[in-house]
Design a protein around this motif. Sequence first.
Motif, mmCIF file in Angstrom:
data_model
loop_
_atom_site.group_PDB
_atom_site.id
_atom_site.type_symbol
_atom_site.label_atom_id
_atom_site.label_comp_id
_atom_site.label_asym_id
_atom_site.label_seq_id
_atom_site.Cartn_x
_atom_site.Cartn_y
_atom_site.Cartn_z
ATOM 1 N N VAL A 43 0.797 -1.114 -0.003
ATOM 2 C CA VAL A 43 0.059 0.119 0.021
ATOM 3 C C VAL A 43 0.745 1.160 0.069
ATOM 4 O O VAL A 43 1.778 1.367 0.820
ATOM 5 C CB VAL A 43 -0.974 0.002 1.294
ATOM 6 N N ILE A 44 0.530 2.117 -0.825
ATOM 7 C CA ILE A 44 1.606 3.409 -0.990
ATOM 8 C C ILE A 44 0.629 4.471 -0.703
ATOM 9 O O ILE A 44 -0.332 4.607 -1.632
ATOM 10 C CB ILE A 44 1.951 3.543 -2.410
ATOM 11 N N LEU A 45 1.006 5.416 0.204
ATOM 12 C CA LEU A 45 0.257 6.519 0.580
ATOM 13 C C LEU A 45 0.879 7.892 0.680
ATOM 14 O O LEU A 45 2.218 7.630 0.946
ATOM 15 C CB LEU A 45 -0.173 6.047 2.108
ATOM 16 N N LEU A 46 0.364 8.892 0.561
ATOM 17 C CA LEU A 46 0.930 10.166 0.610
ATOM 18 C C LEU A 46 1.180 10.558 2.045
ATOM 19 O O LEU A 46 0.085 10.390 3.102
ATOM 20 C CB LEU A 46 0.125 11.275 -0.036
ATOM 21 N N ILE A 57 -6.741 2.622 6.371
ATOM 22 C CA ILE A 57 -6.011 1.901 5.582
ATOM 23 C C ILE A 57 -4.712 1.289 6.085
ATOM 24 O O ILE A 57 -4.495 0.105 5.834
ATOM 25 C CB ILE A 57 -5.534 2.671 4.198
ATOM 26 N N VAL A 58 -4.078 1.954 6.922
ATOM 27 C CA VAL A 58 -2.965 1.624 7.612
ATOM 28 C C VAL A 58 -3.162 0.309 8.506
ATOM 29 O O VAL A 58 -2.365 -0.567 8.428
ATOM 30 C CB VAL A 58 -2.218 2.758 8.212
ATOM 31 N N GLU A 59 -4.205 0.507 9.195
ATOM 32 C CA GLU A 59 -4.581 -0.595 10.079
ATOM 33 C C GLU A 59 -4.671 -1.863 9.319
ATOM 34 O O GLU A 59 -4.391 -3.043 9.447
ATOM 35 C CB GLU A 59 -5.649 -0.171 10.899
ATOM 36 N N LEU A 60 -5.726 -1.753 8.024
ATOM 37 C CA LEU A 60 -6.067 -2.764 7.460
ATOM 38 C C LEU A 60 -4.805 -3.657 6.713
ATOM 39 O O LEU A 60 -4.722 -4.636 6.858
ATOM 40 C CB LEU A 60 -7.124 -2.547 6.342
ATOM 41 N N ALA A 61 -3.858 -2.901 6.236
ATOM 42 C CA ALA A 61 -2.735 -3.236 5.556
ATOM 43 C C ALA A 61 -1.717 -3.903 6.646
ATOM 44 O O ALA A 61 -1.254 -5.000 6.379
ATOM 45 C CB ALA A 61 -1.838 -1.917 4.903
ATOM 46 N N ARG A 62 -1.746 -3.461 7.945
ATOM 47 C CA ARG A 62 -1.086 -4.318 8.886
ATOM 48 C C ARG A 62 -1.506 -5.362 9.178
ATOM 49 O O ARG A 62 -0.869 -6.277 9.443
ATOM 50 C CB ARG A 62 -0.857 -3.202 10.236
ATOM 51 N N ALA A 66 0.793 -6.551 4.822
ATOM 52 C CA ALA A 66 1.031 -5.777 3.317
ATOM 53 C C ALA A 66 2.100 -5.015 3.838
ATOM 54 O O ALA A 66 2.286 -4.212 4.910
ATOM 55 C CB ALA A 66 0.052 -5.235 2.717
ATOM 56 N N LYS A 67 2.902 -4.527 2.980
ATOM 57 C CA LYS A 67 4.020 -3.622 3.026
ATOM 58 C C LYS A 67 3.342 -2.186 2.845
ATOM 59 O O LYS A 67 2.503 -1.911 2.207
ATOM 60 C CB LYS A 67 5.168 -3.805 1.814
ATOM 61 N N VAL A 68 3.750 -1.315 3.863
ATOM 62 C CA VAL A 68 3.129 0.078 3.730
ATOM 63 C C VAL A 68 4.254 1.199 3.546
ATOM 64 O O VAL A 68 5.328 1.268 3.985
ATOM 65 C CB VAL A 68 2.615 0.552 5.333
ATOM 66 N N SER A 69 3.904 1.760 2.335
ATOM 67 C CA SER A 69 5.459 2.882 2.035
ATOM 68 C C SER A 69 4.282 4.149 1.984
ATOM 69 O O SER A 69 3.200 4.544 1.543
ATOM 70 C CB SER A 69 5.701 2.525 0.642
ATOM 71 N N LEU A 90 -2.608 4.224 -3.241
ATOM 72 C CA LEU A 90 -2.360 3.191 -4.411
ATOM 73 C C LEU A 90 -2.301 1.943 -3.379
ATOM 74 O O LEU A 90 -1.631 1.885 -2.458
ATOM 75 C CB LEU A 90 -1.223 3.427 -5.017
ATOM 76 N N ALA A 91 -2.511 0.750 -4.170
ATOM 77 C CA ALA A 91 -2.141 -0.680 -3.749
ATOM 78 C C ALA A 91 -1.444 -1.684 -4.941
ATOM 79 O O ALA A 91 -2.336 -1.377 -5.720
ATOM 80 C CB ALA A 91 -3.246 -1.196 -2.972
ATOM 81 N N ARG A 92 -0.655 -2.214 -4.696
ATOM 82 C CA ARG A 92 -0.342 -3.213 -5.656
ATOM 83 C C ARG A 92 -1.001 -4.528 -5.121
ATOM 84 O O ARG A 92 -0.981 -4.957 -3.899
ATOM 85 C CB ARG A 92 1.309 -3.384 -5.471
#
Length: 274
Positions: A43-46, A57-62, A66-69, A90-92
């Motif tokens: 997951v790519i975040l500004l 989104i960060v919590e769900l990614a964790r 998933a990698k969080v950038s 964005l998400a890959r």
Amino acid sequence: MKKARKETRPAAEKRIKLTDDILFGTHPVVEALTREPGRITEVILLQDRKGKKQDEIVELARKAKAKVSFVQSFKLTGEGASQARHQGVLARTSASALVDFETIVERFRARVAAGDKPRLIVCDTLQDPHNLGAIIRSALASGVTGVVLTRERSAPLGGTAAKSSAGAMSHIDICQVTNLATALKKLKESGAWVFGAIKDETARSLYETDLAVPACIVVGSEGKGIRPLVRKECDMLISIPMEGSLDSLNSSVAAAVIMFEAMRQAGHTGQSGT
């Protein structure tokens, strides 16, 4: 279950090509993380976008491991990029859900304990999605039980790789690891012999190598091959004898030759097909 992934530090503007493995927009990314978390690889975040949605989104990614950038800014390029409303999110994605490396290890160890001789294919920073897809296709066809990839500097597991795999991606265990050398050590502890495919006169000929053992076959990137630290973890370095003036084979072709030779030595003839 997938292994936890580290978050990266904020970076300067990132240029990202809009391909079929990129999801964009807050709602689509949240939906994907909720419904298919195993398919999200990053997951790519500004960095400067704050609020409840970003926190969610960060919590769900964790939870999805998933990698969080976080980046200062990014720019989408390619067809349709100018119309993409990404909202700073964005998400890959992978065409199929990944498994955790520990699951790969446990399944490998269990098969060894049962007297089987499982085989894995390991791709060290392979960056061409066509080659990656072709390797996965050959892996499934040759009886390989799993595919281990590097998390960084590896081809995306999106539509291009999926098409090249001809559907094989959905029928074989695939995982990504942060430290490949460490991963190989754990596989050796589980009973694996690690064979590194290189083009070198000092390497043992493929056809003089006993591959009828629990095996990890390592292939390197298209240009640089297997990295030095990964090479050190190989129990044996092997090469494919060739005639003529060719210096080396395409990575996916080389991997296929080795995997099918391993299948032949194991005594599995498979079924005829094209």
